[in-house]
Structures are given as structure tokens and as C-alpha cells.
Design a protein around this motif. Structure first.
Motif, PDB file in Angstrom:
ATOM      1  N   ASP A 118       0.833  -1.201   0.000  1.00 38.82           N
ATOM      2  CA  ASP A 118       0.000   0.000   0.000  1.00 38.82           C
ATOM      3  C   ASP A 118       0.868   1.253   0.000  1.00 38.82           C
ATOM      4  O   ASP A 118       1.979   1.257   0.563  1.00 38.82           O
ATOM      5  N   VAL A 119       0.368   2.303  -0.596  1.00 40.68           N
ATOM      6  CA  VAL A 119       1.061   3.595  -0.635  1.00 40.68           C
ATOM      7  C   VAL A 119       0.246   4.593   0.174  1.00 40.68           C
ATOM      8  O   VAL A 119      -0.977   4.693   0.010  1.00 40.68           O
ATOM      9  N   PHE A 120       0.905   5.348   1.041  1.00 37.61           N
ATOM     10  CA  PHE A 120       0.215   6.257   1.939  1.00 37.61           C
ATOM     11  C   PHE A 120       0.322   7.720   1.518  1.00 37.61           C
ATOM     12  O   PHE A 120      -0.056   8.613   2.277  1.00 37.61           O
ATOM     13  N   GLY A 121       0.851   7.978   0.335  1.00 37.81           N
ATOM     14  CA  GLY A 121       0.881   9.353  -0.149  1.00 37.81           C
ATOM     15  C   GLY A 121      -0.531   9.909  -0.284  1.00 37.81           C
ATOM     16  O   GLY A 121      -1.406   9.270  -0.869  1.00 37.81           O
ATOM     17  N   SER A 122      -0.769  11.090   0.269  1.00 39.51           N
ATOM     18  CA  SER A 122      -2.109  11.678   0.292  1.00 39.51           C
ATOM     19  C   SER A 122      -2.069  13.102  -0.240  1.00 39.51           C
ATOM     20  O   SER A 122      -1.205  13.894   0.155  1.00 39.51           O
ATOM     21  N   ARG A 123      -2.996  13.430  -1.130  1.00 42.31           N
ATOM     22  CA  ARG A 123      -3.089  14.811  -1.612  1.00 42.31           C
ATOM     23  C   ARG A 123      -3.773  15.707  -0.595  1.00 42.31           C
ATOM     24  O   ARG A 123      -3.456  16.886  -0.486  1.00 42.31           O
ATOM     25  N   ARG A 124      -4.708  15.145   0.162  1.00 40.32           N
ATOM     26  CA  ARG A 124      -5.451  15.950   1.138  1.00 40.32           C
ATOM     27  C   ARG A 124      -4.647  16.178   2.406  1.00 40.32           C
ATOM     28  O   ARG A 124      -4.648  17.268   2.972  1.00 40.32           O
ATOM     29  N   TRP A 125      -4.000  15.144   2.896  1.00 36.66           N
ATOM     30  CA  TRP A 125      -3.178  15.243   4.113  1.00 36.66           C
ATOM     31  C   TRP A 125      -1.726  14.924   3.751  1.00 36.66           C
ATOM     32  O   TRP A 125      -1.168  13.920   4.178  1.00 36.66           O
ATOM     33  N   GLU A 126      -1.137  15.775   2.960  1.00 32.32           N
ATOM     34  CA  GLU A 126       0.185  15.491   2.388  1.00 32.32           C
ATOM     35  C   GLU A 126       1.269  15.265   3.444  1.00 32.32           C
ATOM     36  O   GLU A 126       2.001  14.277   3.362  1.00 32.32           O
ATOM     37  N   PRO A 127       1.440  16.151   4.448  1.00 31.43           N
ATOM     38  CA  PRO A 127       2.513  15.907   5.432  1.00 31.43           C
ATOM     39  C   PRO A 127       2.320  14.595   6.199  1.00 31.43           C
ATOM     40  O   PRO A 127       3.282  13.851   6.405  1.00 31.43           O
ATOM     41  N   PHE A 128       1.069  14.315   6.609  1.00 29.74           N
ATOM     42  CA  PHE A 128       0.806  13.085   7.357  1.00 29.74           C
ATOM     43  C   PHE A 128       1.044  11.852   6.489  1.00 29.74           C
ATOM     44  O   PHE A 128       1.675  10.879   6.927  1.00 29.74           O
ATOM     45  N   GLY A 129       0.556  11.879   5.249  1.00 31.94           N
ATOM     46  CA  GLY A 129       0.771  10.755   4.345  1.00 31.94           C
ATOM     47  C   GLY A 129       2.245  10.541   4.047  1.00 31.94           C
ATOM     48  O   GLY A 129       2.718   9.400   3.969  1.00 31.94           O
TER      49      GLY A 129
END
Length: 406
Positions: free
Chosen positions: A347-358
Motif C-alpha cells: 500500500d502507498v500512503f501518499g495523500s493529496r489531502r493530508w500530504e505531510p501526514f501521508g
């Protein structure tokens, strides 16, 4: 049940149902990972550096002349590894890579088969397709094929080493670990296991073969001295990219040096206790559990406290994960499998909405997974030790005096 019902509602045991579910899914996953993802490749390409080094070796050109200041994959194999990998360059780059991918897939399937055999599980049950499904669903296996590196062969050497240690074939156990050390010395800490049992024959082949192959390869490489002058110092450095060790992770996020040192010491101490407990209480009573669990502890500790730890090394934890089928396993709890998810998930945790957290989760999940796994193993064994001490204390305490008769 009536005759009609036997035709309308045929019975089937749950094990056979699981096998029917897992076999087609596992086969299709293997084909997708090897034919599609692996052949497609990725920006990270471990194979090209090996192929170019093999080509330079055959053409009597410098092998260790790379620019280590770049973030591209570098050729870091010792001269013995160069000698063994050189035949790849007799093929053109594309066919050499496809051949290596195919060989890696076959080796991984053999590894799954050997793991099932090693733990005395039935080959005609759901376990084999289940192991294949689990292996090929992980990031560690997928990226080993996509990046096209040597790790599948390291896993095979590790499993063969553990099986042959258990069956007392010491020279052959040393041979298989030697073939991995010749190319990648990542399994070197496993030599502690025969050392604890004073099984010196393992070291005859385990260390003798890599030494002899390095001596044979040394005069054949035009810049063999550069391996000592340039490559070895680079291997001791801590890089801040593609590095899930505590030091590498700390360098990337700017963690204070004192905290990095403290964490490394803490995990070494946890490993020492775990290895002591496993040797004391399991090496004689359940050698397979001792070998498999101790190998996982040694590997996870190495990746955490050394200068370099990469996520796709996590496949070397497979023997420890398989102990879940044995009584006494440290893997029979949910935090252990949360740790496995962290260091093996695709799984990849990169997030556009929560970028720093992802971004934090994506860059830390492997380090956190290894760390949690070590903490779980330490805590499980610590609580067992405390229970044993309490039992011994109760047994050693004087019995209460009998009440006086009235």
C-alpha cells in the motif's frame, strides 16, 4: 440429507474451499507481478548497475568507478559477487533482465515450498497457496522483482541454511550461506547461530568459499583496489535516501544524533535479551523455533542499527513469520502482524489531502514496522521470562507452616 439434497447442496470441507480460492488468485498474482510489473520495471533499477559491472568485468574495464554522490542505484557487490554475476553480460540487457526475473520467480516459488516443508505442514493443504499469496502480495517480493535484484536468491540461501542446520548437514549449510555472502553479506549475522552451538564445520565452507572466490576474482578486476578504497567506505556511510534504518531515517528527518544513538543502543539491548532467551529456552526443546525466530531478530536488528536498511530486505523475515504455525511463536498476537503490515505492505500512503501526514507514514512505515516487531518480540519474551522467574520463586519459597491442632 436426502439424495436430492446431496446433489443440490454438495458438502466440501473448509480446507478444500480455501485451497480452491487461494490457488487461482496466487497463480494470477505471480503472473501479474512477474510478467507485468517486473517487466515494466520502475525508476529504481538495481539490475542495470549489475549488468554494466558484469560487462565492464568481461571487457577488462573499471568496475568500481561510479559516482557515489548521485542517488541512483550503485554497484556495491564485492569482487566475488562480480565474478558470479559476470555470465549475465553474455546476454543482451533485455533478455538478461528477463532471464533474471524468471529465475527469481522460480526461486521464490521454491522458497514457499521449502518453508512449508521446513515447518512440517501438508503440501496438499491450503498452506502452500496461502504462503504464495502472502509472499507475492508484499512490497518486499514485488519490488524485488520490479527492481530486479538478488534478494530472492538470498532468501533461498537463508532457508536452505536454516533447514540444513536443523538436519546437521553443516558443510552444506555453510555452502548455501556462503553463496549469499559472496554476493551480498546481509546474512552474515546468521553465523552467530552455528557459533552458539560450536558447529565449526559451518564456517569451513561458510567463510572459506567467499574468501576463495574473492581471491580468485581479485586479479581479474582491473580496479579491484577501488572496492576497498571507495566502495567499502561508502558502505559505512549513512545516506538519507532510500534508507529505512534508524540512522538513515533520522538523517532524513533531522533527528538529533544523541536520540539516534540512544535508539540504536535500545534495539541492540532488546536483541541481546531476545537472543539469550531464545537460545536458553528453545535451542534444545524446539530448534526450529529457535533458528527461525533468532534469524528474524538478527535481521531486523541489523537493518535498524546499521548504516543501511531497505524495505525489500523484509522478505528475510518469512521464516520467523512461519513460526505462527508452531506453539511458542512470538507471532501469535495482533501487534506482531501490525508490524508485518508496516514493513511489508504494498500500500502507498501518499495523500493529496493530508500530504505531510501521508508523507510521514510512507517514509516511516518500514522503520516503524521493524521497530514494532522488535518491541513485540522483546515484550513477549520478557513476559515469559518474568513468568518463569515467578514460577521458580514460588517453587523455591518454603511451604507455609501447617496450622496447629487445637
Amino acid at each position: 440429507m436426502s439424495v436430492m439434497d446431496r446433489y443440490l447442496y454438495p458438502r466440501m470441507d473448509s480446507a478444500r474451499i480455501l485451497s480452491m480460492i487461494l490457488w487461482p488468485i496466487s497463480i494470477m498474482m505471480i503472473l501479474q507481478r512477474s510478467i507485468i510489473l517486473a517487466v515494466n520495471g520502475a525508476r529504481t533499477d538495481d539490475f542495470t548497475t549489475v549488468y554494466q559491472a558484469s560487462l565492464h568485468f568481461l571487457n577488462r574495464q573499471p568496475v568500481y568507478a561510479e559516482n557515489y554522490a548521485t542517488v541512483d542505484p550503485h554497484y556495491l557487490y564485492p569482487p566475488s559477487g562480480t565474478l558470479l554475476m559476470a555470465p549475465l553480460a553474455y546476454l543482451d540487457p533485455t533478455h538478461a533482465r528477463w532471464t533474471f526475473i524468471a529465475a527469481s520467480v522460480v526461486v521464490l516459488i521454491i522458497c514457499a515450498y521449502l518453508l512449508v516443508r521446513m515447518f512440517d505442514l501438508p503440501l496438499d493443504s491450503w498452506v502452500l497457496p496461502g504462503v504464495l499469496f502472502f509472499m507475492f502480495s508484499t512490497e518486499t517480493v514485488a519490488n524485488t522483482l520490479i527492481f530486479t535484484n538478488f534478494n530472492a536468491f538470498v532468501l533461498l540461501g537463508m532457508i536452505a541454511f536454516l533447514m540444513l542446520m536443523r538436519s546437521r548437514n553443516d558443510y552444506w549449510a555453510g555452502f548455501f550461506i556462503a553463496m549469499t555472502l559472496t554476493v551480498k553479506p546481509v546474512l552474515a549475522p546468521l553465523l552467530l547461530l552455528p557459533l552458539l552451538q560450536l558447529r565449526w564445520k559451518v564456517f569451513v565452507t561458510g567463510l572459506g568459499i567467499p574468501i576463495l572466490l574473492n581471491l580468485a576474482a581479485w586479479p581479474l578486476i582491473v580496479d579491484s583496489r577501488s572496492f576497498l578504497d571507495r566502495t567499502v567506505p561508502y558502505l559505512s556511510e549513512t545516506r538519507d535516501y532510500y534508507n529505512s534504518s534508524i540512522a538513515g531515517n533520522g538523517a532524513y528527518f533531522g533527528v538529533a544524533d544523541w536520540l539516534i544513538i540512544l535508539l540504536r543502543i535500545a534495539f541492540v539491548l532488546m536483541a541481546i535479551f531476545s537472543l539469550w532467551f531464545l537460545y536458553k529456552y528453545y535451542s534444545d526443546n524446539d530448534e526450529l523455533l529457535w533458528l527461525a525466530t533468532s534469524s528474524g531478530v538478527l535481521m531486523a536488528t541489523l537493518w535498524l542499527v546499521s548504516s543501511l536498511g531497505q524495505g525489500y530486505y523484509s522478505m528475510l523475515l518469512f521464516p520467523m513469520l512461519m513460526t505462527v504455525f508452531r506453539s511458542g511463536s512470538v507471532m501469535r498476537n495482533w501487534p506482531a502482524w501490525l508490524a508485518v503490515y508496516g514493513c511489508m505492505t504494498f500500500d502507498v500512503f501518499g495523500s493529496r489531502r493530508w500530504e505531510p501526514f501521508g508523507r510521514y507514514l510512507e517514509y516511516n512505515r518500514v522503520t516503524l514496522g521493524w521497530s514494532l516487531l522488535m518491541i513485540v518480540v522483546f515484550c513477549v519474551l520478557l513476559f515469559r521470562w518474568l513468568d518463569i522467574r515467578k514460577l521458580d520463586d514460588d517453587a523455591a519459597s518454603p511451604t507455609a507452616e501447617a496450622p496447629a491442632l487445637s
